[in-house]
Design a protein around this motif. Structure first.
Motif, PDB file in Angstrom:
ATOM      1  N   SER A  61       2.522   4.105   0.409  1.00  0.00           N
ATOM      2  CA  SER A  61       1.128   4.021   0.847  1.00  0.00           C
ATOM      3  C   SER A  61       0.248   3.395  -0.225  1.00  0.00           C
ATOM      4  N   LEU A  62       0.456   3.796  -1.457  1.00  0.00           N
ATOM      5  CA  LEU A  62      -0.353   3.290  -2.564  1.00  0.00           C
ATOM      6  C   LEU A  62      -0.178   1.784  -2.755  1.00  0.00           C
ATOM      7  N   LEU A  63       1.048   1.310  -2.674  1.00  0.00           N
ATOM      8  CA  LEU A  63       1.336  -0.078  -3.005  1.00  0.00           C
ATOM      9  C   LEU A  63       1.213  -1.052  -1.840  1.00  0.00           C
ATOM     10  N   TRP A  64       1.430  -0.583  -0.602  1.00  0.00           N
ATOM     11  CA  TRP A  64       1.522  -1.545   0.491  1.00  0.00           C
ATOM     12  C   TRP A  64       0.637  -1.270   1.689  1.00  0.00           C
ATOM     13  N   LYS A  65      -0.120  -0.203   1.685  1.00  0.00           N
ATOM     14  CA  LYS A  65      -0.997   0.085   2.820  1.00  0.00           C
ATOM     15  C   LYS A  65      -2.444   0.114   2.342  1.00  0.00           C
ATOM     16  N   PRO A  66      -3.373  -0.336   3.170  1.00  0.00           N
ATOM     17  CA  PRO A  66      -4.783  -0.270   2.758  1.00  0.00           C
ATOM     18  C   PRO A  66      -5.248   1.186   2.686  1.00  0.00           C
ATOM     19  N   LEU A  67      -6.094   1.458   1.727  1.00  0.00           N
ATOM     20  CA  LEU A  67      -6.637   2.815   1.598  1.00  0.00           C
ATOM     21  C   LEU A  67      -7.690   3.041   2.684  1.00  0.00           C
ATOM     22  N   PRO A  68      -7.781   4.266   3.188  1.00  0.00           N
ATOM     23  CA  PRO A  68      -8.780   4.541   4.241  1.00  0.00           C
ATOM     24  C   PRO A  68     -10.203   4.446   3.681  1.00  0.00           C
ATOM     25  N   LYS A  69     -11.107   4.077   4.531  1.00  0.00           N
ATOM     26  CA  LYS A  69     -12.524   3.995   4.156  1.00  0.00           C
ATOM     27  C   LYS A  69     -13.143   5.394   4.198  1.00  0.00           C
ATOM     28  N   VAL A  70     -14.051   5.674   3.261  1.00  0.00           N
ATOM     29  CA  VAL A  70     -14.743   6.962   3.242  1.00  0.00           C
ATOM     30  C   VAL A  70     -15.515   7.176   4.539  1.00  0.00           C
ATOM     31  N   ARG A  71     -16.136   6.137   5.027  1.00  0.00           N
ATOM     32  CA  ARG A  71     -16.957   6.255   6.252  1.00  0.00           C
ATOM     33  C   ARG A  71     -16.134   6.632   7.469  1.00  0.00           C
TER      34      ARG A  71
END
Length: 75
Positions: A61-71
């Motif tokens: 998840s850290l290396l290949w997936k976009p991080l979720p938005k706070v909003r």
């Protein structure tokens, strides 16, 4: 392959490391800001950004997936 042994060079809690740290690249002040942003997002949303159950899943998840938005969690 034992993930804990393979990633033994990572210092700190795996859900809070920066991508360059996870890749064993040079860690800079930007790396610290990335880790701080994960902590701040957790404080704002009440949930860990990287909450997968295994080290391998966290790294994926850290290396290949976009991080979720706070909003998305807190409009």
């Amino acid at each position: 392959m034992n993930v804990s042994v393979a990633w033994s060079f990572v210092r700190g809690s795996l859900p809070y490391v920066s991508p360059e740290h996870a890749l064993n690249e040079q860690v800079t002040a930007r790396s610290d800001l990335f880790s701080l942003s994960l902590v701040l997002q957790e404080l704002l949303t009440g949930e860990r950004v990287l909450h997968q159950s295994t080290d391998a899943a966290i790294l994926t998840s850290l290396l290949w997936k976009p991080l979720p938005k706070v909003r998305a969690k807190r409009p």
